[in-house]
Design an enzyme around this catalytic site. Structure first.
Site, mmCIF file in Angstrom:
data_model
loop_
_atom_site.group_PDB
_atom_site.id
_atom_site.type_symbol
_atom_site.label_atom_id
_atom_site.label_comp_id
_atom_site.label_asym_id
_atom_site.label_seq_id
_atom_site.Cartn_x
_atom_site.Cartn_y
_atom_site.Cartn_z
ATOM 1 N N VAL A 54 53.980 -30.661 26.765
ATOM 2 C CA VAL A 54 53.858 -30.099 27.982
ATOM 3 C C VAL A 54 54.175 -30.930 30.018
ATOM 4 O O VAL A 54 54.396 -30.425 30.913
ATOM 5 C CB VAL A 54 52.057 -30.114 28.174
ATOM 6 C CG1 VAL A 54 51.779 -28.763 27.096
ATOM 7 C CG2 VAL A 54 51.434 -31.302 28.019
ATOM 8 N N TYR A 146 44.832 -42.881 34.087
ATOM 9 C CA TYR A 146 44.044 -41.629 33.770
ATOM 10 C C TYR A 146 42.739 -40.713 33.854
ATOM 11 O O TYR A 146 43.032 -39.299 34.137
ATOM 12 C CB TYR A 146 43.524 -41.931 32.433
ATOM 13 C CG TYR A 146 42.300 -40.589 31.487
ATOM 14 C CD1 TYR A 146 42.879 -39.709 30.382
ATOM 15 C CD2 TYR A 146 41.341 -40.645 31.703
ATOM 16 C CE1 TYR A 146 42.636 -38.845 29.868
ATOM 17 C CE2 TYR A 146 40.537 -39.536 30.565
ATOM 18 C CZ TYR A 146 40.799 -38.220 30.154
ATOM 19 O OH TYR A 146 40.668 -37.357 29.509
HETATM 20 N N1 LIG Z 1 37.557 -37.673 23.843
HETATM 21 C C1 LIG Z 1 37.109 -37.528 25.156
HETATM 22 O O1 LIG Z 1 36.284 -38.365 24.876
HETATM 23 C C2 LIG Z 1 37.524 -37.027 26.517
HETATM 24 C C3 LIG Z 1 36.897 -36.969 27.135
HETATM 25 C C4 LIG Z 1 37.356 -35.600 28.423
HETATM 26 C C5 LIG Z 1 37.915 -35.899 28.794
HETATM 27 N N2 LIG Z 1 39.225 -35.157 27.247
HETATM 28 C C6 LIG Z 1 40.481 -34.321 27.498
HETATM 29 O O2 LIG Z 1 40.005 -33.751 26.356
HETATM 30 C C7 LIG Z 1 41.896 -32.889 26.074
HETATM 31 C C8 LIG Z 1 41.727 -33.098 24.614
HETATM 32 O O3 LIG Z 1 42.087 -33.886 24.378
HETATM 33 P P1 LIG Z 1 40.981 -34.890 23.108
HETATM 34 O O4 LIG Z 1 40.190 -35.462 23.052
HETATM 35 O O5 LIG Z 1 40.993 -33.676 22.068
HETATM 36 O O6 LIG Z 1 42.562 -36.071 22.485
HETATM 37 P P2 LIG Z 1 42.796 -35.428 21.246
HETATM 38 O O7 LIG Z 1 44.256 -36.805 21.202
HETATM 39 O O8 LIG Z 1 42.942 -35.291 19.444
HETATM 40 O O9 LIG Z 1 44.167 -34.568 21.643
HETATM 41 C C9 LIG Z 1 44.682 -34.482 22.669
HETATM 42 C C10 LIG Z 1 46.161 -33.313 22.077
HETATM 43 O O10 LIG Z 1 47.440 -33.178 22.913
HETATM 44 C C11 LIG Z 1 47.908 -33.248 21.625
HETATM 45 N N3 LIG Z 1 49.466 -33.780 23.207
HETATM 46 C C12 LIG Z 1 49.024 -34.890 23.429
HETATM 47 N N4 LIG Z 1 50.749 -34.848 24.439
HETATM 48 C C13 LIG Z 1 51.122 -33.824 24.229
HETATM 49 C C14 LIG Z 1 52.605 -33.107 24.710
HETATM 50 N N5 LIG Z 1 52.983 -34.052 26.173
HETATM 51 N N6 LIG Z 1 52.314 -31.892 25.092
HETATM 52 C C15 LIG Z 1 51.653 -31.149 24.023
HETATM 53 N N7 LIG Z 1 50.757 -31.909 23.707
HETATM 54 C C16 LIG Z 1 50.055 -33.031 23.465
HETATM 55 C C17 LIG Z 1 47.905 -33.825 20.823
HETATM 56 O O11 LIG Z 1 49.517 -34.253 19.888
HETATM 57 C C18 LIG Z 1 46.719 -33.715 20.180
HETATM 58 O O12 LIG Z 1 46.730 -32.576 19.286
HETATM 59 C C19 LIG Z 1 42.629 -34.698 27.363
HETATM 60 O O13 LIG Z 1 42.859 -33.268 28.129
HETATM 61 C C20 LIG Z 1 41.831 -35.097 27.158
HETATM 62 O O14 LIG Z 1 42.033 -35.912 28.192
HETATM 63 C C21 LIG Z 1 38.662 -35.368 26.099
#
Ligand SMILES: NC(=O)c1ccc[n+]([C@@H]2O[C@H](COP(=O)([O-])OP(=O)(O)OC[C@H]3O[C@@H](n4cnc5c(N)ncnc54)[C@H](O)[C@@H]3O)[C@@H](O)[C@H]2O)c1
Length: 242
Positions: A54, A146
């Site tokens: 992305v 972040y």
């Molecule tokens: N887990 C938490 O506590 C939390 C809290 C708030 C927000 N979020 C947000 O939720 C979203 C999902 O995170 P998650 O917790 O499921 O983490 P995760 O690491 O399980 O999933 C993130 C996914 O994004 C993909 N990714 C990373 N870089 C990429 C790139 N350059 N191009 C395409 N894909 C890419 C990864 O391969 C992975 O599959 C994120 O945006 C994260 O910031 C997560």
């Protein structure tokens, strides 16, 4: 949708597919992505895996083209891909390359996917769901890149909503607190951390399951949420309530 290989994105792909959506599942992690798509197709639902980065504009435009070639239309763009800070650090110690990488994936990625998808979404009067974070809504120690990236996602969400509301395109940000995913796992703290500040990050409630966030994506994407536009939806167990 992006980020479909893991965590919240994986749960969202499964949820939307279970509700009958044809899921164009994008991620940078090919093997894990293929496994999710196999899981969906094993349930006699429709999904297509597509590898993208992305942070690369051309990669985002190619993904939307491939989606339209496969499914002919785009109703929902879920921008879920994201990364955390490689190291938790004080502002003074954040390395330029780390700052740029976090911003490139978490914020540029949302912009590029949105730019690529808008023409198709205008045709369907579609929806953009952006995964921001509770970290967008208040300051948080040792994670400046972040926080800034997610605050940018919230701001971009509101700009998109205003610019396209009259054309029927909606855009909503979801702000989860702690969720049980690889990204949400325990960080490496900087030397001599201020534990009184760090303690403020500890959740008041047990961590959310990815499926609980996916359920919100499904609602926001549904016709029932027709009037939800430019909204910032917190799902954080009261983390930002105080
Ligand atoms: N887990 C938490 O506590 C939390 C809290 C708030 C927000 N979020 C947000 O939720 C979203 C999902 O995170 P998650 O917790 O499921 O983490 P995760 O690491 O399980 O999933 C993130 C996914 O994004 C993909 N990714 C990373 N870089 C990429 C790139 N350059 N191009 C395409 N894909 C890419 C990864 O391969 C992975 O599959 C994120 O945006 C994260 O910031 C997560």
């Amino acid at each position: 949708m992006t980020g479909a290989a893991s965590g919240i994105g994986r749960a969202t792909a499964l949820r939307l597919a279970a509700e009958g959506a044809r899921v164009f599942a994008c991620d940078v992690a090919r093997e894990a992505l293929d496994a999710v798509v196999r899981e969906i197709t094993a349930q006699s639902r429709e999904a297509q895996a597509h590898v993208l980065d992305v942070s690369q504009r051309a990669s985002c435009f190619a993904a939307v083209d491939a989606c339209l070639a496969r499914f002919g239309q785009l109703d929902v763009l879920a921008n879920i891909a994201g990364i955390g800070m490689p190291r938790w650090e004080r502002v003074a110690a954040v390395r330029e390359e780390e700052w740029r990488r976090v911003l490139a994936v978490n914020l540029d990625g949302v912009l590029f996917m949105t730019q690529a998808a808008i023409p198709a979404l205008l045709r369907t009067r579609g929806v953009i769901v952006n995964m921001a974070s509770a970290a967008a809504l208040k300051g948080q120690v040792y994670t400046s890149a972040y926080c800034v990236s997610k605050a940018g996602v919230v701001s971009l969400t509101k700009c998109i909503a205003l610019e396209y509301a009259k054309q029927g395109l909606r855009c909503v940000a979801i702000c989860p607190g702690g969720v049980k995913t690889p990204l949400g796992s325990a960080p490496a703290l900087p030397a001599d951390p201020d534990m009184s500040q760090f303690a403020k990050l500890l959740p008041l409630m047990p961590l959310a399951e990815p499926e609980e966030i996916a359920a919100a994506v499904a609602y926001v994407a549904s016709a029932e949420a027709r009037y939800m536009n430019g909204a910032v939806l917190s799902i954080d167990g009261a983390q930002t309530a105080g």
